[in-house]
Design a protein around this motif. Sequence first.
Motif, PDB file in Angstrom:
ATOM      1  N   GLN A  88     -36.172 -26.407 -41.269  1.00 27.55           N
ATOM      2  CA  GLN A  88     -37.384 -26.765 -40.534  1.00 27.55           C
ATOM      3  C   GLN A  88     -37.270 -26.410 -39.060  1.00 27.55           C
ATOM      4  OE1 GLN A  88     -37.886 -30.931 -41.361  1.00 27.55           O
ATOM      5  NE2 GLN A  88     -38.098 -30.635 -43.559  1.00 27.55           N
ATOM      6  N   ILE A  89     -36.034 -26.434 -38.559  1.00 26.50           N
ATOM      7  CA  ILE A  89     -35.778 -26.087 -37.157  1.00 26.50           C
ATOM      8  C   ILE A  89     -34.647 -25.074 -37.118  1.00 26.50           C
ATOM      9  CG2 ILE A  89     -35.093 -26.950 -34.889  1.00 26.50           C
ATOM     10  CD1 ILE A  89     -36.074 -29.712 -35.747  1.00 26.50           C
ATOM     11  N   ALA A  90     -34.879 -23.957 -36.454  1.00 26.98           N
ATOM     12  CA  ALA A  90     -33.830 -22.936 -36.315  1.00 26.98           C
ATOM     13  C   ALA A  90     -32.822 -23.415 -35.288  1.00 26.98           C
ATOM     14  CB  ALA A  90     -34.440 -21.601 -35.898  1.00 26.98           C
ATOM     15  N   LYS A  91     -31.625 -23.767 -35.748  1.00 24.66           N
ATOM     16  CA  LYS A  91     -30.619 -24.273 -34.834  1.00 24.66           C
ATOM     17  C   LYS A  91     -29.227 -23.976 -35.371  1.00 24.66           C
ATOM     18  CE  LYS A  91     -30.588 -28.976 -36.792  1.00 24.66           C
ATOM     19  NZ  LYS A  91     -30.705 -30.417 -36.476  1.00 24.66           N
ATOM     20  N   GLY A  92     -28.246 -24.154 -34.504  1.00 26.30           N
ATOM     21  CA  GLY A  92     -26.868 -23.934 -34.903  1.00 26.30           C
ATOM     22  C   GLY A  92     -26.403 -22.507 -34.656  1.00 26.30           C
ATOM     23  N   LYS A  93     -25.149 -22.241 -35.037  1.00 26.12           N
ATOM     24  CA  LYS A  93     -24.535 -20.936 -34.781  1.00 26.12           C
ATOM     25  C   LYS A  93     -25.010 -19.890 -35.792  1.00 26.12           C
ATOM     26  CE  LYS A  93     -20.310 -22.528 -32.510  1.00 26.12           C
ATOM     27  NZ  LYS A  93     -18.828 -22.505 -32.524  1.00 26.12           N
ATOM     28  N   VAL A 107     -30.820  -5.219 -31.143  1.00 24.52           N
ATOM     29  CA  VAL A 107     -30.486  -6.574 -31.586  1.00 24.52           C
ATOM     30  C   VAL A 107     -30.508  -7.574 -30.432  1.00 24.52           C
ATOM     31  CG1 VAL A 107     -28.737  -8.027 -32.683  1.00 24.52           C
ATOM     32  CG2 VAL A 107     -29.153  -5.694 -33.536  1.00 24.52           C
ATOM     33  N   ALA A 108     -29.793  -7.260 -29.355  1.00 28.10           N
ATOM     34  CA  ALA A 108     -29.716  -8.204 -28.231  1.00 28.10           C
ATOM     35  C   ALA A 108     -31.089  -8.530 -27.642  1.00 28.10           C
ATOM     36  CB  ALA A 108     -28.779  -7.658 -27.154  1.00 28.10           C
ATOM     37  N   PRO A 109     -31.958  -7.541 -27.390  1.00 24.72           N
ATOM     38  CA  PRO A 109     -33.298  -7.874 -26.884  1.00 24.72           C
ATOM     39  C   PRO A 109     -34.101  -8.740 -27.856  1.00 24.72           C
ATOM     40  CG  PRO A 109     -32.822  -5.556 -26.505  1.00 24.72           C
ATOM     41  CD  PRO A 109     -31.736  -6.075 -27.403  1.00 24.72           C
ATOM     42  N   ALA A 110     -33.959  -8.469 -29.154  1.00 20.70           N
ATOM     43  CA  ALA A 110     -34.689  -9.256 -30.146  1.00 20.70           C
ATOM     44  C   ALA A 110     -34.199 -10.695 -30.174  1.00 20.70           C
ATOM     45  CB  ALA A 110     -34.536  -8.625 -31.533  1.00 20.70           C
ATOM     46  N   ILE A 111     -32.871 -10.873 -30.157  1.00 25.31           N
ATOM     47  CA  ILE A 111     -32.302 -12.225 -30.193  1.00 25.31           C
ATOM     48  C   ILE A 111     -32.594 -12.980 -28.906  1.00 25.31           C
ATOM     49  CG2 ILE A 111     -30.171 -13.544 -30.435  1.00 25.31           C
ATOM     50  CD1 ILE A 111     -31.229 -12.162 -32.992  1.00 25.31           C
ATOM     51  N   SER A 112     -32.707 -12.255 -27.810  1.00 27.98           N
ATOM     52  CA  SER A 112     -33.069 -12.896 -26.537  1.00 27.98           C
ATOM     53  C   SER A 112     -34.422 -13.594 -26.657  1.00 27.98           C
ATOM     54  CB  SER A 112     -33.117 -11.846 -25.419  1.00 27.98           C
ATOM     55  OG  SER A 112     -33.576 -12.420 -24.211  1.00 27.98           O
ATOM     56  N   HIS A 118     -36.481 -20.658 -29.808  1.00 26.25           N
ATOM     57  CA  HIS A 118     -35.675 -21.641 -30.552  1.00 26.25           C
ATOM     58  C   HIS A 118     -34.447 -22.015 -29.712  1.00 26.25           C
ATOM     59  CE1 HIS A 118     -38.099 -20.738 -34.127  1.00 26.25           C
ATOM     60  NE2 HIS A 118     -37.948 -19.471 -33.814  1.00 26.25           N
ATOM     61  N   PRO A 119     -34.624 -22.919 -28.771  1.00 28.08           N
ATOM     62  CA  PRO A 119     -33.544 -23.262 -27.825  1.00 28.08           C
ATOM     63  C   PRO A 119     -32.305 -23.886 -28.461  1.00 28.08           C
ATOM     64  CG  PRO A 119     -35.408 -24.773 -27.595  1.00 28.08           C
ATOM     65  CD  PRO A 119     -35.860 -23.657 -28.471  1.00 28.08           C
ATOM     66  N   GLU A 120     -32.411 -24.402 -29.687  1.00 31.00           N
ATOM     67  CA  GLU A 120     -31.249 -25.017 -30.340  1.00 31.00           C
ATOM     68  C   GLU A 120     -30.392 -24.003 -31.097  1.00 31.00           C
ATOM     69  OE1 GLU A 120     -31.706 -28.891 -32.248  1.00 31.00           O
ATOM     70  OE2 GLU A 120     -33.799 -28.893 -31.608  1.00 31.00           O
ATOM     71  N   LEU A 121     -30.814 -22.743 -31.071  1.00 31.98           N
ATOM     72  CA  LEU A 121     -30.063 -21.688 -31.741  1.00 31.98           C
ATOM     73  C   LEU A 121     -28.882 -21.269 -30.869  1.00 31.98           C
ATOM     74  CD1 LEU A 121     -30.660 -20.256 -34.461  1.00 31.98           C
ATOM     75  CD2 LEU A 121     -31.548 -18.343 -33.134  1.00 31.98           C
ATOM     76  N   GLU A 122     -27.731 -20.997 -31.509  1.00 32.92           N
ATOM     77  CA  GLU A 122     -26.524 -20.590 -30.791  1.00 32.92           C
ATOM     78  C   GLU A 122     -26.011 -19.265 -31.367  1.00 32.92           C
ATOM     79  OE1 GLU A 122     -23.642 -23.750 -30.892  1.00 32.92           O
ATOM     80  OE2 GLU A 122     -25.186 -25.288 -30.662  1.00 32.92           O
ATOM     81  N   PRO A 123     -26.598 -18.139 -30.931  1.00 30.34           N
ATOM     82  CA  PRO A 123     -26.199 -16.848 -31.504  1.00 30.34           C
ATOM     83  C   PRO A 123     -24.858 -16.353 -30.960  1.00 30.34           C
ATOM     84  CG  PRO A 123     -27.872 -16.520 -29.829  1.00 30.34           C
ATOM     85  CD  PRO A 123     -27.712 -18.007 -29.987  1.00 30.34           C
TER      86      PRO A 123
END
Length: 289
Positions: A88-93, A107-112, A118-123
Amino acid sequence: MNKLRHMSLFAHIVESGSITAAAQSLDLSKSVVSQHLKSLEQDLGVALLKRTTRRQSLTFAGKAFYEQCKLLNQTAQFAWHEAQQFNQIAKGKVRITAPNALMSTLVAPAISNVCVEHPELEPELIADDQQLDLHEQHLDLAIRVGHSKDSDAKQRRIGEFKDVLCGLPSVVKGHQPEKIRYIANLWQGKDIEHVFTNAQGERKVFATRASCIVNSFDTSFALVTSGAGVGLMPEFKLIEQSCELIPVFPEYQLASNPVFALYTYGNQMPLSIKVCLQAIEAKLSQAMV
């Protein structure tokens, strides 16, 4: 596992007030619930409930045992809720690997952008031209050019792009292509051969030897844009940077490079992986418009 199931059912019996009510709430037959309770008391060697035709009450041992069973159910409910939150929430590593050229340009621009939404995401982004093993490196997602030998992972084509053999006008114009210094990425090796085609389907084969080999796309880009020679650049990189580089063979093109996403998840892909993959796929699609 039977012990845990017995304990969970016992807590439901206590909280429901009767075996009948517990059976109804759990959508089980009364005889099944009764048998679980009987087996539990036999395994423990302790009476947990005092039952009459009208009511039930806990024994002294039953009260203490129930408190632990209640905690078991609460822990299970919490774990269930926490697991569902990841869909339900995109989060974690999220560990993602891609070749150097695609990591910095795609990849990097897209993940940025994903991180902003999704501030809880840890890529964790790993740029490597080697095809890293998804299991050994604990990778969630791999972006690769062309088919991979990894038979354990699912491979999904997410787009394509074309490379351009290019250099600065001062390097390209008025010089024989074969005599211009060739800047190669490490994966290309020393002996270089490219097959080009034009709009009429005519082929042109260009063969040379690399004069300089680098292990980073950014290094290759820096050398070519500084006038050190010619090299391969993704077409969308040239458009995005609006740089002065021009193609060595303007009337000819190289074949498209298919891009694949590799992952080991089935139909239940975590939301955190899903949003990253969708962003990368959309970025690639936009780049080729």
